[in-house]
Design a protein around this motif. Sequence first.
Motif, PDB file in Angstrom:
ATOM      1  N   LEU A  18      35.522  59.188  84.122  1.00  0.00           N
ATOM      2  CA  LEU A  18      34.089  58.356  83.058  1.00  0.00           C
ATOM      3  C   LEU A  18      34.291  58.859  81.740  1.00  0.00           C
ATOM      4  CD1 LEU A  18      31.460  59.794  86.512  1.00  0.00           C
ATOM      5  CD2 LEU A  18      32.474  58.273  85.807  1.00  0.00           C
ATOM      6  N   ALA A  19      35.071  59.337  81.589  1.00  0.00           N
ATOM      7  CA  ALA A  19      34.109  59.707  79.721  1.00  0.00           C
ATOM      8  C   ALA A  19      35.301  58.716  78.765  1.00  0.00           C
ATOM      9  CB  ALA A  19      34.651  60.881  78.985  1.00  0.00           C
ATOM     10  N   MET A  20      36.328  58.322  79.520  1.00  0.00           N
ATOM     11  CA  MET A  20      37.293  57.156  79.454  1.00  0.00           C
ATOM     12  C   MET A  20      36.838  55.592  79.343  1.00  0.00           C
ATOM     13  SD  MET A  20      40.911  58.603  80.494  1.00  0.00           S
ATOM     14  CE  MET A  20      41.716  57.384  79.618  1.00  0.00           C
ATOM     15  N   ALA A  21      36.253  55.542  80.782  1.00  0.00           N
ATOM     16  CA  ALA A  21      35.292  54.160  80.775  1.00  0.00           C
ATOM     17  C   ALA A  21      33.880  53.774  79.497  1.00  0.00           C
ATOM     18  CB  ALA A  21      34.830  54.136  82.286  1.00  0.00           C
ATOM     19  N   ASP A  22      33.396  55.527  79.425  1.00  0.00           N
ATOM     20  CA  ASP A  22      32.284  55.104  78.639  1.00  0.00           C
ATOM     21  C   ASP A  22      32.420  54.499  77.906  1.00  0.00           C
ATOM     22  OD1 ASP A  22      29.924  57.346  76.950  1.00  0.00           O
ATOM     23  OD2 ASP A  22      29.929  56.093  77.923  1.00  0.00           O
ATOM     24  N   ARG A  23      33.731  54.782  77.253  1.00  0.00           N
ATOM     25  CA  ARG A  23      34.435  54.489  75.482  1.00  0.00           C
ATOM     26  C   ARG A  23      33.975  52.844  75.651  1.00  0.00           C
ATOM     27  NH1 ARG A  23      39.910  56.690  73.445  1.00  0.00           N
ATOM     28  NH2 ARG A  23      38.627  55.937  71.345  1.00  0.00           N
ATOM     29  N   GLU A  24      34.409  52.312  76.882  1.00  0.00           N
ATOM     30  CA  GLU A  24      35.025  50.676  76.813  1.00  0.00           C
ATOM     31  C   GLU A  24      33.337  50.135  77.178  1.00  0.00           C
ATOM     32  OE1 GLU A  24      36.577  49.016  75.960  1.00  0.00           O
ATOM     33  OE2 GLU A  24      37.973  47.539  76.963  1.00  0.00           O
ATOM     34  N   LEU A  25      32.623  50.480  77.757  1.00  0.00           N
ATOM     35  CA  LEU A  25      31.295  50.388  77.862  1.00  0.00           C
ATOM     36  C   LEU A  25      30.325  50.638  76.495  1.00  0.00           C
ATOM     37  CD1 LEU A  25      30.686  51.270  81.654  1.00  0.00           C
ATOM     38  CD2 LEU A  25      30.647  49.635  81.054  1.00  0.00           C
ATOM     39  N   ALA A  26      30.922  51.434  75.447  1.00  0.00           N
ATOM     40  CA  ALA A  26      30.052  51.597  74.733  1.00  0.00           C
ATOM     41  C   ALA A  26      30.670  50.589  73.584  1.00  0.00           C
ATOM     42  CB  ALA A  26      31.021  52.981  74.202  1.00  0.00           C
ATOM     43  N   ARG A  27      31.510  50.397  73.908  1.00  0.00           N
ATOM     44  CA  ARG A  27      32.153  49.489  73.244  1.00  0.00           C
ATOM     45  C   ARG A  27      31.487  47.725  72.844  1.00  0.00           C
ATOM     46  NH1 ARG A  27      37.130  45.481  71.564  1.00  0.00           N
ATOM     47  NH2 ARG A  27      37.521  45.837  73.452  1.00  0.00           N
ATOM     48  N   GLN A  42      25.699  56.335  82.811  1.00  0.00           N
ATOM     49  CA  GLN A  42      24.409  56.188  82.746  1.00  0.00           C
ATOM     50  C   GLN A  42      23.648  57.986  82.848  1.00  0.00           C
ATOM     51  OE1 GLN A  42      24.024  52.061  82.398  1.00  0.00           O
ATOM     52  NE2 GLN A  42      23.521  52.505  84.031  1.00  0.00           N
ATOM     53  N   ASP A  43      24.333  58.042  83.677  1.00  0.00           N
ATOM     54  CA  ASP A  43      23.560  59.450  84.490  1.00  0.00           C
ATOM     55  C   ASP A  43      24.024  60.444  83.272  1.00  0.00           C
ATOM     56  OD1 ASP A  43      22.696  59.356  87.302  1.00  0.00           O
ATOM     57  OD2 ASP A  43      21.744  59.080  86.494  1.00  0.00           O
ATOM     58  N   ARG A  44      25.455  60.689  82.749  1.00  0.00           N
ATOM     59  CA  ARG A  44      26.495  61.378  83.069  1.00  0.00           C
ATOM     60  C   ARG A  44      26.027  61.390  80.506  1.00  0.00           C
ATOM     61  NH1 ARG A  44      29.813  65.352  83.798  1.00  0.00           N
ATOM     62  NH2 ARG A  44      31.199  66.444  82.888  1.00  0.00           N
ATOM     63  N   PHE A  45      26.258  60.201  80.684  1.00  0.00           N
ATOM     64  CA  PHE A  45      26.184  60.774  79.113  1.00  0.00           C
ATOM     65  C   PHE A  45      24.969  60.070  78.260  1.00  0.00           C
ATOM     66  CE2 PHE A  45      30.114  61.696  79.095  1.00  0.00           C
ATOM     67  CZ  PHE A  45      31.574  60.848  79.904  1.00  0.00           C
ATOM     68  N   ALA A  50      48.275  60.932  68.867  1.00  0.00           N
ATOM     69  CA  ALA A  50      47.723  59.612  68.221  1.00  0.00           C
ATOM     70  C   ALA A  50      47.033  58.820  69.508  1.00  0.00           C
ATOM     71  CB  ALA A  50      48.150  59.427  67.312  1.00  0.00           C
ATOM     72  N   CYS A  51      47.209  58.535  70.240  1.00  0.00           N
ATOM     73  CA  CYS A  51      46.844  57.043  70.837  1.00  0.00           C
ATOM     74  C   CYS A  51      46.851  56.927  72.262  1.00  0.00           C
ATOM     75  CB  CYS A  51      48.442  56.097  71.011  1.00  0.00           C
ATOM     76  SG  CYS A  51      49.891  56.339  71.866  1.00  0.00           S
ATOM     77  N   CYS A  52      46.473  58.466  72.089  1.00  0.00           N
ATOM     78  CA  CYS A  52      46.551  58.872  73.841  1.00  0.00           C
ATOM     79  C   CYS A  52      45.308  58.813  74.311  1.00  0.00           C
ATOM     80  CB  CYS A  52      47.228  60.241  74.239  1.00  0.00           C
ATOM     81  SG  CYS A  52      47.028  60.374  76.253  1.00  0.00           S
ATOM     82  N   PRO A  53      44.911  57.399  75.323  1.00  0.00           N
ATOM     83  CA  PRO A  53      43.987  57.971  75.600  1.00  0.00           C
ATOM     84  C   PRO A  53      42.378  58.977  76.428  1.00  0.00           C
ATOM     85  CG  PRO A  53      44.357  56.205  77.330  1.00  0.00           C
ATOM     86  CD  PRO A  53      45.564  57.124  76.404  1.00  0.00           C
ATOM     87  N   VAL A  54      43.101  59.613  76.942  1.00  0.00           N
ATOM     88  CA  VAL A  54      42.594  61.019  77.457  1.00  0.00           C
ATOM     89  C   VAL A  54      42.816  62.230  76.182  1.00  0.00           C
ATOM     90  CG1 VAL A  54      43.341  62.763  79.463  1.00  0.00           C
ATOM     91  CG2 VAL A  54      43.920  60.048  79.894  1.00  0.00           C
ATOM     92  N   ASP A  99      39.723  64.883  76.410  1.00  0.00           N
ATOM     93  CA  ASP A  99      39.966  65.824  76.653  1.00  0.00           C
ATOM     94  C   ASP A  99      41.015  66.384  75.631  1.00  0.00           C
ATOM     95  OD1 ASP A  99      39.922  68.092  77.809  1.00  0.00           O
ATOM     96  OD2 ASP A  99      39.800  67.265  79.578  1.00  0.00           O
ATOM     97  N   PRO A 100      40.538  67.114  74.664  1.00  0.00           N
ATOM     98  CA  PRO A 100      42.274  67.825  73.743  1.00  0.00           C
ATOM     99  C   PRO A 100      42.838  68.572  74.850  1.00  0.00           C
ATOM    100  CG  PRO A 100      39.888  68.679  73.097  1.00  0.00           C
ATOM    101  CD  PRO A 100      39.636  67.486  74.087  1.00  0.00           C
TER     102      PRO A 100
END
Lengths: 290, 158
Positions: free
Chosen positions: A207-216, A244-247, B37-41, B45-46
């Motif tokens: 979800l955090a990964m998807a959030d980045r693109e939505l935020a962009r 939306q809930d989580r972040f 540096a490029c990893c989206p994960v 999340d480190p």
Amino acid sequence: MAHALFLGCTVPARSLHYELSARAVARALEFEFVDIADFGCCGFPLASIDPAAAQLMALRNLALASAESRGIVTLCSACTLSLRRAARAWQNDASFRYQHGDRLARLGRKLEQEVEVTHLARFLYHTVGPESIASRVTHPLEGIKAMVHYGCHLVRPGELNGSSGEAERPGWLDDLLCATGLDVVGRSDSELCCGGSLLGIEEPVALAMADRELARAAGLRADVLVSACPFCSVMYEDNQPRIQDRFRRDYRLPVLFFTQILGLALGLDPDALGMKFARVPVEALLSKTA
Amino acid sequence: MDEPSGRLRVQRRFDSRPVPELHSSLGRCFLCGTCAACCPVTAVDPRFNPRRILQNLRARRWGEVDKFPSTWFCADCLLCAERCPQGVRIPELIATLRRRAFVAGAGPAAPRREEESLSKFGRLYELTDFDRRRRARLGLPAIAPTIDEIRFICAVGD
């Protein structure tokens, strides 16, 4: 000779709007796609845990198309990668053919011709092209800002699709959609991954990964996020409420497939494009296009 | 092992026992960190860091490699492979480690559930009667609900 349409597992289960709009756009552009009912999973989910099974599953699908001397057009980006990778390996790697030839034969299948596998978005770009689309647009989507999410498996690995440069700076899908009159924003910033592979493994990270693109997209004031893969849509659309809930976000960002966008511009009926299946309301967006 | 010209020679032979199937390109890694540096994960999340995995592999700290989250947070995005200046096949290395863990009974439940679904139906998601009727209502062509050949493929293993 008409191409075989490869649906994969996710589209029939979770993205009927993609399938509906793909077929509707194909009809409108006078393409015929053929269906092979026995197509099954492309193998992608097993790629790391059981690569031999994954490859065999891919080869099986290729063999089905090859038996009819047809190429394959795919809807899901992961399917595209899995099938293209297997087709390339079969073509170029004798030890791969040796490893899998017997097992394929035991299934009663043969792979005798090279099978071309192309994602529908690329297929439309190369076979129809932006200029031809532009000439057929009856409902220009002017005044609408769209951000294209290429995703990962549509453009990587670069060397499977022609070049590394293309993987880093694709622009072709933006160009194709520009033909509809859309204002395409955030071009070619194609690094972000929807996190789809991780949804079942570690949901918060996905979800955090998807959030980045939505935020962009929100930062660029996009009216719509355009997807080319059912799993990306699952992340950006189906999971938008959870994100939306989580972040603590307020995106309310419609997510449409590129086929739905093309269909609207070609004047097709929104129902035929599966707009009813939208999980983030699209009424406001559709009223802008009317 | 092939070494493309222009790449830095780091180590001709990398002894990858006890996991000999690790891709030989691991020997070329000089831990530059471009992958991380490029990893989206890693960016969100480190706890997951491809460079750290490679570092542990090269230092032969196999136990460290297996520690949570190990390779399981890799999202299969392939960006590391695209960017690696040494052509290290990071996705293949991760796949090898995952396979090893999976076969040993370790790792998360999700891949096992997917494999079960594939064994049962030949697809990831069951196509129920409801799904089939809905397809028919929408004028969409029928799809085979269960594909025996795929069940066979999954049952056989390798």
